[in-house]
Design a protein around this motif. Structure first.
Motif, mmCIF file in Angstrom:
data_model
loop_
_atom_site.group_PDB
_atom_site.id
_atom_site.type_symbol
_atom_site.label_atom_id
_atom_site.label_comp_id
_atom_site.label_asym_id
_atom_site.label_seq_id
_atom_site.Cartn_x
_atom_site.Cartn_y
_atom_site.Cartn_z
ATOM 1 N N PHE A 132 3.482 -13.791 -3.050
ATOM 2 C CA PHE A 132 4.425 -12.769 -3.498
ATOM 3 C C PHE A 132 3.721 -11.570 -4.129
ATOM 4 N N LEU A 133 2.892 -11.804 -5.142
ATOM 5 C CA LEU A 133 2.226 -10.691 -5.829
ATOM 6 C C LEU A 133 1.225 -9.991 -4.918
ATOM 7 N N ARG A 134 0.586 -10.734 -4.031
ATOM 8 C CA ARG A 134 -0.372 -10.130 -3.102
ATOM 9 C C ARG A 134 0.333 -9.160 -2.156
ATOM 10 N N VAL A 135 1.475 -9.588 -1.626
ATOM 11 C CA VAL A 135 2.230 -8.716 -0.724
ATOM 12 C C VAL A 135 2.849 -7.551 -1.488
ATOM 13 N N LEU A 136 3.299 -7.800 -2.725
ATOM 14 C CA LEU A 136 3.881 -6.727 -3.535
ATOM 15 C C LEU A 136 2.859 -5.624 -3.792
ATOM 16 N N GLY A 137 1.660 -5.991 -4.239
ATOM 17 C CA GLY A 137 0.629 -4.984 -4.483
ATOM 18 C C GLY A 137 0.227 -4.250 -3.217
ATOM 19 N N SER A 138 0.124 -4.986 -2.114
ATOM 20 C CA SER A 138 -0.249 -4.365 -0.843
ATOM 21 C C SER A 138 0.822 -3.394 -0.364
ATOM 22 N N SER A 139 2.101 -3.752 -0.566
ATOM 23 C CA SER A 139 3.189 -2.886 -0.111
ATOM 24 C C SER A 139 3.202 -1.572 -0.872
ATOM 25 N N LEU A 140 2.917 -1.607 -2.169
ATOM 26 C CA LEU A 140 2.883 -0.369 -2.956
ATOM 27 C C LEU A 140 1.793 0.560 -2.431
ATOM 28 N N LEU A 141 0.635 0.002 -2.147
ATOM 29 C CA LEU A 141 -0.456 0.818 -1.615
ATOM 30 C C LEU A 141 -0.123 1.371 -0.242
ATOM 31 N N LEU A 142 0.505 0.546 0.602
ATOM 32 C CA LEU A 142 0.856 0.994 1.945
ATOM 33 C C LEU A 142 1.929 2.078 1.911
ATOM 34 N N TYR A 143 2.881 1.982 0.981
ATOM 35 C CA TYR A 143 3.909 3.015 0.850
ATOM 36 C C TYR A 143 3.275 4.362 0.523
ATOM 37 N N VAL A 144 2.290 4.340 -0.375
ATOM 38 C CA VAL A 144 1.613 5.583 -0.755
ATOM 39 C C VAL A 144 0.874 6.167 0.444
ATOM 40 N N LEU A 145 0.128 5.329 1.151
ATOM 41 C CA LEU A 145 -0.619 5.803 2.324
ATOM 42 C C LEU A 145 0.315 6.333 3.404
ATOM 43 N N LEU A 146 1.418 5.630 3.642
ATOM 44 C CA LEU A 146 2.362 6.050 4.670
ATOM 45 C C LEU A 146 3.060 7.343 4.275
ATOM 46 N N ALA A 147 3.393 7.493 2.994
ATOM 47 C CA ALA A 147 4.038 8.716 2.525
ATOM 48 C C ALA A 147 3.106 9.904 2.674
ATOM 49 N N VAL A 148 1.833 9.720 2.330
ATOM 50 C CA VAL A 148 0.857 10.806 2.467
ATOM 51 C C VAL A 148 0.691 11.191 3.931
ATOM 52 N N ALA A 149 0.587 10.181 4.814
ATOM 53 C CA ALA A 149 0.434 10.449 6.247
ATOM 54 C C ALA A 149 1.652 11.170 6.804
ATOM 55 N N THR A 150 2.843 10.816 6.331
ATOM 56 C CA THR A 150 4.065 11.454 6.815
ATOM 57 C C THR A 150 4.178 12.887 6.322
ATOM 58 N N LEU A 151 3.777 13.120 5.068
ATOM 59 C CA LEU A 151 3.850 14.470 4.507
ATOM 60 C C LEU A 151 2.846 15.406 5.173
ATOM 61 N N LEU A 152 1.658 14.881 5.446
ATOM 62 C CA LEU A 152 0.647 15.704 6.098
ATOM 63 C C LEU A 152 1.086 16.103 7.504
ATOM 64 N N CYS A 153 1.630 15.148 8.209
ATOM 65 C CA CYS A 153 2.142 15.404 9.559
ATOM 66 C C CYS A 153 3.017 14.221 9.929
ATOM 67 N N PHE A 154 4.174 14.489 10.483
ATOM 68 C CA PHE A 154 5.149 13.431 10.749
ATOM 69 C C PHE A 154 4.633 12.413 11.755
ATOM 70 N N VAL A 155 3.859 12.859 12.734
ATOM 71 C CA VAL A 155 3.384 11.975 13.799
ATOM 72 C C VAL A 155 2.483 10.855 13.276
ATOM 73 N N PRO A 156 1.488 11.144 12.410
ATOM 74 C CA PRO A 156 0.674 10.037 11.885
ATOM 75 C C PRO A 156 1.489 8.979 11.159
ATOM 76 N N GLY A 157 2.555 9.396 10.469
ATOM 77 C CA GLY A 157 3.411 8.430 9.795
ATOM 78 C C GLY A 157 4.063 7.476 10.772
ATOM 79 N N ILE A 158 4.530 8.019 11.908
ATOM 80 C CA ILE A 158 5.141 7.168 12.939
ATOM 81 C C ILE A 158 4.096 6.245 13.555
ATOM 82 N N TYR A 159 2.917 6.792 13.823
ATOM 83 C CA TYR A 159 1.865 5.994 14.453
ATOM 84 C C TYR A 159 1.426 4.837 13.561
ATOM 85 N N LEU A 160 1.342 5.074 12.266
ATOM 86 C CA LEU A 160 0.839 4.054 11.356
ATOM 87 C C LEU A 160 1.884 2.997 10.999
#
Length: 300
Positions: A132-160
Protein backbone atom coordinates in the motif's frame (compact mmCIF):
# COMPACT_ATOMS: atom_id res chain seq x y z
CA UNK A 1 -18.59 -25.30 -17.22
CA UNK A 2 -16.37 -22.57 -18.66
CA UNK A 3 -12.70 -22.95 -17.80
CA UNK A 4 -11.03 -20.32 -15.64
CA UNK A 5 -9.14 -17.50 -17.31
CA UNK A 6 -5.47 -18.19 -17.92
CA UNK A 7 -3.77 -14.96 -16.86
CA UNK A 8 -0.29 -15.43 -18.35
CA UNK A 9 -0.83 -15.63 -22.11
CA UNK A 10 -0.44 -13.53 -25.23
CA UNK A 11 -3.65 -11.70 -26.13
CA UNK A 12 -4.77 -9.37 -28.87
CA UNK A 13 -6.91 -6.28 -28.31
CA UNK A 14 -10.25 -8.09 -28.36
CA UNK A 15 -9.07 -10.89 -26.06
CA UNK A 16 -7.87 -8.41 -23.45
CA UNK A 17 -11.32 -6.81 -23.33
CA UNK A 18 -13.29 -10.07 -23.34
CA UNK A 19 -11.05 -11.82 -20.80
CA UNK A 20 -11.31 -8.80 -18.50
CA UNK A 21 -15.07 -9.25 -18.26
CA UNK A 22 -14.75 -13.03 -18.05
CA UNK A 23 -12.26 -12.88 -15.17
CA UNK A 24 -14.41 -10.37 -13.26
CA UNK A 25 -17.53 -12.49 -13.81
CA UNK A 26 -15.79 -15.65 -12.59
CA UNK A 27 -14.41 -13.92 -9.48
CA UNK A 28 -17.06 -11.30 -8.75
CA UNK A 29 -18.01 -12.58 -5.26
CA UNK A 30 -14.50 -12.64 -3.71
CA UNK A 31 -13.59 -9.40 -5.51
CA UNK A 32 -16.60 -7.62 -4.01
CA UNK A 33 -15.88 -9.15 -0.61
CA UNK A 34 -12.30 -7.88 -0.57
CA UNK A 35 -13.32 -4.50 -2.00
CA UNK A 36 -15.57 -3.79 0.98
CA UNK A 37 -13.20 -5.47 3.44
CA UNK A 38 -10.03 -3.57 2.55
CA UNK A 39 -11.31 -0.46 0.75
CA UNK A 40 -14.50 0.12 2.73
CA UNK A 41 -12.96 2.51 5.28
CA UNK A 42 -11.59 4.78 2.54
CA UNK A 43 -14.82 4.62 0.53
CA UNK A 44 -16.81 5.50 3.67
CA UNK A 45 -14.54 8.51 4.23
CA UNK A 46 -15.11 9.51 0.61
CA UNK A 47 -18.89 9.17 0.98
CA UNK A 48 -18.93 11.38 4.09
CA UNK A 49 -16.65 14.07 2.62
CA UNK A 50 -18.50 14.01 -0.71
CA UNK A 51 -21.85 14.39 1.09
CA UNK A 52 -20.54 17.33 3.15
CA UNK A 53 -19.16 18.95 0.02
CA UNK A 54 -22.45 18.51 -1.83
CA UNK A 55 -24.41 19.93 1.12
CA UNK A 56 -22.21 23.03 1.19
CA UNK A 57 -22.21 23.48 -2.59
CA UNK A 58 -25.97 22.93 -2.90
CA UNK A 59 -26.70 25.31 -0.04
CA UNK A 60 -24.51 28.01 -1.57
CA UNK A 61 -26.09 27.66 -5.02
CA UNK A 62 -29.63 27.64 -3.64
CA UNK A 63 -28.84 30.68 -1.49
CA UNK A 64 -27.58 32.59 -4.52
CA UNK A 65 -30.61 31.59 -6.59
CA UNK A 66 -33.09 32.59 -3.90
CA UNK A 67 -31.37 35.91 -3.19
CA UNK A 68 -30.67 34.98 0.43
CA UNK A 69 -27.22 36.52 0.10
CA UNK A 70 -26.96 40.26 -0.33
CA UNK A 71 -24.93 40.59 -3.50
CA UNK A 72 -23.56 43.95 -2.32
CA UNK A 73 -22.03 42.34 0.77
CA UNK A 74 -21.54 38.72 -0.24
CA UNK A 75 -18.71 37.99 -2.62
CA UNK A 76 -18.37 34.23 -3.13
CA UNK A 77 -14.76 33.11 -3.38
CA UNK A 78 -13.25 29.87 -4.57
CA UNK A 79 -12.78 28.79 -0.95
CA UNK A 80 -16.45 29.43 -0.16
CA UNK A 81 -17.45 27.01 -2.92
CA UNK A 82 -14.82 24.40 -2.10
CA UNK A 83 -13.35 24.67 1.38
CA UNK A 84 -11.97 21.86 3.57
CA UNK A 85 -14.71 19.46 2.48
CA UNK A 86 -13.36 19.52 -1.07
CA UNK A 87 -9.79 18.78 0.00
CA UNK A 88 -11.00 15.96 2.25
CA UNK A 89 -12.80 14.55 -0.77
CA UNK A 90 -9.58 14.69 -2.80
CA UNK A 91 -7.64 13.08 0.06
CA UNK A 92 -10.03 10.15 0.51
CA UNK A 93 -10.40 9.80 -3.26
CA UNK A 94 -6.65 9.32 -3.62
CA UNK A 95 -6.50 6.80 -0.76
CA UNK A 96 -9.49 4.92 -2.19
CA UNK A 97 -7.86 4.73 -5.61
CA UNK A 98 -4.64 3.32 -4.14
CA UNK A 99 -6.53 0.87 -1.92
CA UNK A 100 -8.64 -0.38 -4.84
CA UNK A 101 -5.61 -0.74 -7.11
CA UNK A 102 -3.52 -2.60 -4.53
CA UNK A 103 -6.43 -4.82 -3.46
CA UNK A 104 -7.33 -6.02 -6.95
CA UNK A 105 -3.69 -6.43 -8.05
CA UNK A 106 -2.96 -8.40 -4.88
CA UNK A 107 -5.93 -10.64 -5.62
CA UNK A 108 -4.70 -11.28 -9.16
CA UNK A 109 -1.13 -11.97 -7.98
CA UNK A 110 -2.31 -14.46 -5.34
CA UNK A 111 -4.86 -15.99 -7.74
CA UNK A 112 -2.07 -16.82 -10.19
CA UNK A 113 0.33 -17.93 -7.47
CA UNK A 114 -2.29 -20.30 -6.03
CA UNK A 115 -3.07 -21.75 -9.48
CA UNK A 116 -6.47 -20.07 -9.96
CA UNK A 117 -7.63 -20.53 -6.38
CA UNK A 118 -9.29 -17.75 -4.39
CA UNK A 119 -6.83 -16.30 -1.85
CA UNK A 120 -7.71 -16.09 1.83
CA UNK A 121 -8.30 -12.87 3.75
CA UNK A 122 -5.02 -13.33 5.64
CA UNK A 123 -3.08 -13.73 2.39
CA UNK A 124 -4.75 -10.64 0.94
CA UNK A 125 -3.99 -8.57 4.02
CA UNK A 126 -0.33 -9.60 3.91
CA UNK A 127 0.00 -8.34 0.35
CA UNK A 128 -2.02 -5.15 0.86
CA UNK A 129 -0.17 -3.91 3.94
CA UNK A 130 3.14 -4.61 2.21
CA UNK A 131 2.38 -2.78 -1.05
CA UNK A 132 0.00 0.00 0.00
CA UNK A 133 2.56 2.62 1.06
CA UNK A 134 4.93 1.66 -1.77
CA UNK A 135 2.22 2.18 -4.39
CA UNK A 136 1.01 5.36 -2.66
CA UNK A 137 4.46 6.97 -2.75
CA UNK A 138 5.03 5.85 -6.33
CA UNK A 139 1.66 7.23 -7.46
CA UNK A 140 2.43 10.68 -6.03
CA UNK A 141 5.71 10.79 -7.93
CA UNK A 142 4.08 9.55 -11.13
CA UNK A 143 1.31 12.17 -10.88
CA UNK A 144 3.94 14.91 -10.70
CA UNK A 145 5.87 13.52 -13.67
CA UNK A 146 2.71 13.06 -15.72
CA UNK A 147 1.45 16.56 -14.89
CA UNK A 148 4.78 18.10 -15.93
CA UNK A 149 4.81 16.09 -19.18
CA UNK A 150 1.23 17.15 -19.94
CA UNK A 151 1.89 20.82 -19.21
CA UNK A 152 5.01 20.88 -21.35
CA UNK A 153 3.17 19.28 -24.24
CA UNK A 154 -0.07 17.33 -24.28
CA UNK A 155 1.27 14.51 -26.46
CA UNK A 156 4.00 13.31 -24.04
CA UNK A 157 1.36 13.08 -21.31
CA UNK A 158 -0.76 10.78 -23.48
CA UNK A 159 2.26 8.71 -24.49
CA UNK A 160 3.43 8.21 -20.91
CA UNK A 161 -0.01 7.34 -19.48
CA UNK A 162 -0.07 3.60 -20.35
CA UNK A 163 3.63 3.28 -19.54
CA UNK A 164 3.18 4.75 -16.07
CA UNK A 165 0.03 2.67 -15.54
CA UNK A 166 2.07 -0.52 -16.00
CA UNK A 167 4.36 0.40 -13.11
CA UNK A 168 1.79 -0.62 -10.48
CA UNK A 169 1.20 -4.19 -11.75
CA UNK A 170 4.95 -4.66 -12.20
CA UNK A 171 5.55 -3.61 -8.59
CA UNK A 172 2.88 -5.96 -7.20
CA UNK A 173 3.04 -8.91 -9.60
CA UNK A 174 6.85 -9.01 -9.70
CA UNK A 175 7.50 -7.67 -6.19
CA UNK A 176 9.67 -5.00 -7.75
CA UNK A 177 11.03 -1.64 -6.64
CA UNK A 178 9.82 1.58 -8.21
CA UNK A 179 13.04 2.13 -10.17
CA UNK A 180 12.97 -1.40 -11.59
CA UNK A 181 9.27 -1.15 -12.45
CA UNK A 182 9.82 2.25 -14.09
CA UNK A 183 12.52 0.92 -16.44
CA UNK A 184 10.75 -2.37 -17.10
CA UNK A 185 7.50 -0.64 -18.11
CA UNK A 186 9.34 1.12 -20.96
CA UNK A 187 10.90 -2.18 -22.02
CA UNK A 188 7.62 -4.10 -21.98
CA UNK A 189 5.54 -1.57 -23.88
CA UNK A 190 8.05 -1.14 -26.70
CA UNK A 191 6.35 -2.16 -29.99
CA UNK A 192 3.10 -2.79 -28.07
CA UNK A 193 2.04 0.74 -27.14
CA UNK A 194 -1.08 0.90 -29.31
CA UNK A 195 -2.56 -2.39 -28.10
CA UNK A 196 -2.03 -1.41 -24.46
CA UNK A 197 -3.27 2.14 -24.91
CA UNK A 198 -6.34 1.08 -26.91
CA UNK A 199 -7.33 -1.62 -24.42
CA UNK A 200 -7.05 0.74 -21.46
CA UNK A 201 -8.96 3.52 -23.22
CA UNK A 202 -11.89 1.20 -24.04
CA UNK A 203 -12.04 -0.16 -20.48
CA UNK A 204 -11.86 3.32 -18.94
CA UNK A 205 -14.67 4.50 -21.21
CA UNK A 206 -16.79 1.57 -20.01
CA UNK A 207 -15.84 2.45 -16.43
CA UNK A 208 -17.01 6.06 -16.77
CA UNK A 209 -20.17 5.07 -18.64
CA UNK A 210 -21.06 2.75 -15.75
CA UNK A 211 -20.63 5.64 -13.30
CA UNK A 212 -22.76 7.91 -15.48
CA UNK A 213 -25.54 5.32 -15.68
CA UNK A 214 -25.63 5.05 -11.89
CA UNK A 215 -25.66 8.86 -11.56
CA UNK A 216 -28.45 9.45 -14.09
CA UNK A 217 -31.42 9.18 -11.65
CA UNK A 218 -30.06 11.80 -9.24
CA UNK A 219 -29.06 14.06 -12.15
CA UNK A 220 -32.61 13.90 -13.53
CA UNK A 221 -34.04 14.80 -10.10
CA UNK A 222 -31.74 17.83 -9.89
CA UNK A 223 -32.69 18.97 -13.40
CA UNK A 224 -36.40 18.67 -12.59
CA UNK A 225 -35.86 20.62 -9.36
CA UNK A 226 -34.06 23.42 -11.18
CA UNK A 227 -36.64 23.63 -13.96
CA UNK A 228 -39.66 23.47 -11.65
CA UNK A 229 -41.88 26.52 -11.22
CA UNK A 230 -40.51 28.60 -8.29
CA UNK A 231 -44.00 29.31 -6.88
CA UNK A 232 -44.44 25.58 -6.36
CA UNK A 233 -41.30 25.28 -4.31
CA UNK A 234 -38.99 24.42 -7.19
CA UNK A 235 -36.14 26.26 -8.76
CA UNK A 236 -33.52 24.85 -6.40
CA UNK A 237 -31.20 21.89 -6.29
CA UNK A 238 -32.53 18.87 -4.42
CA UNK A 239 -30.36 18.39 -1.33
CA UNK A 240 -31.22 14.67 -0.84
CA UNK A 241 -30.58 13.94 -4.52
CA UNK A 242 -27.25 15.76 -4.40
CA UNK A 243 -26.11 13.84 -1.31
CA UNK A 244 -27.29 10.47 -2.66
CA UNK A 245 -25.60 11.19 -5.98
CA UNK A 246 -22.31 12.03 -4.24
CA UNK A 247 -22.48 8.82 -2.18
CA UNK A 248 -23.26 6.70 -5.24
CA UNK A 249 -20.30 8.15 -7.14
CA UNK A 250 -17.98 7.09 -4.33
CA UNK A 251 -19.45 3.59 -4.22
CA UNK A 252 -18.98 3.37 -7.99
CA UNK A 253 -15.27 2.91 -7.34
CA UNK A 254 -16.10 -0.77 -7.24
CA UNK A 255 -16.23 -0.57 -11.06
CA UNK A 256 -12.45 -0.05 -10.92
CA UNK A 257 -12.33 -3.85 -10.96
CA UNK A 258 -12.50 -3.54 -14.75
CA UNK A 259 -9.56 -1.19 -15.50
CA UNK A 260 -7.30 -2.82 -12.88
CA UNK A 261 -8.01 -6.28 -14.30
CA UNK A 262 -7.45 -5.03 -17.86
CA UNK A 263 -4.18 -3.46 -16.75
CA UNK A 264 -3.03 -6.76 -15.24
CA UNK A 265 -3.96 -8.65 -18.43
CA UNK A 266 -2.04 -6.06 -20.48
CA UNK A 267 0.97 -6.69 -18.24
CA UNK A 268 0.72 -10.47 -18.69
CA UNK A 269 0.28 -10.02 -22.43
CA UNK A 270 3.45 -7.94 -22.63
CA UNK A 271 5.54 -10.22 -20.41
CA UNK A 272 4.51 -13.30 -22.37
CA UNK A 273 5.25 -11.67 -25.71
CA UNK A 274 8.64 -10.42 -24.44
CA UNK A 275 9.78 -13.09 -21.98
CA UNK A 276 7.57 -16.13 -22.56
CA UNK A 277 7.67 -16.87 -18.82
CA UNK A 278 4.56 -19.05 -18.82
CA UNK A 279 5.89 -21.23 -21.64
CA UNK A 280 9.24 -21.61 -19.88
CA UNK A 281 7.48 -22.63 -16.67
CA UNK A 282 5.58 -25.34 -18.53
CA UNK A 283 8.76 -26.59 -20.17
CA UNK A 284 10.56 -26.72 -16.82
CA UNK A 285 7.71 -28.76 -15.32
CA UNK A 286 7.88 -31.41 -18.01
CA UNK A 287 8.80 -34.75 -16.47
CA UNK A 288 8.26 -33.50 -12.91
CA UNK A 289 4.49 -34.01 -12.70
CA UNK A 290 3.30 -37.36 -11.42
CA UNK A 291 0.06 -38.48 -13.08
CA UNK A 292 -2.85 -38.49 -10.65
CA UNK A 293 -4.34 -41.95 -11.16
CA UNK A 294 -5.81 -44.66 -8.97
CA UNK A 295 -3.98 -47.41 -10.82
CA UNK A 296 -1.80 -49.69 -8.69
CA UNK A 297 1.92 -49.67 -9.18
CA UNK A 298 3.17 -52.25 -11.64
CA UNK A 299 4.80 -55.31 -10.16
CA UNK A 300 7.37 -57.47 -11.88
Amino acid sequence: MQSKVELAKVRDFGEIISDTFLFVRQNIKPLLKYFFTFCGIFVAGGVISASLFQLKWTGTINGLKSGAFNTNEYRPSAFSFFGPEYFLLIFFGMLSFIAVTVTFLSYIALYKEKDKQVPTTEEMWGYIKYYFLRVLGSSLLLYVLLAVATLLCFVPGIYLSPIFALIFPIMVLENASFSYAFNRSFFLIKDNWWVTFGSLVVIWIIFYVAIMVVSIPTSIINMISLLAVPQKGGGALSVPAAVIGAALQQLCQVFAILPVTALALCYYNLTESKDGTSLMDKINKLGTITPDTDLPAEEY
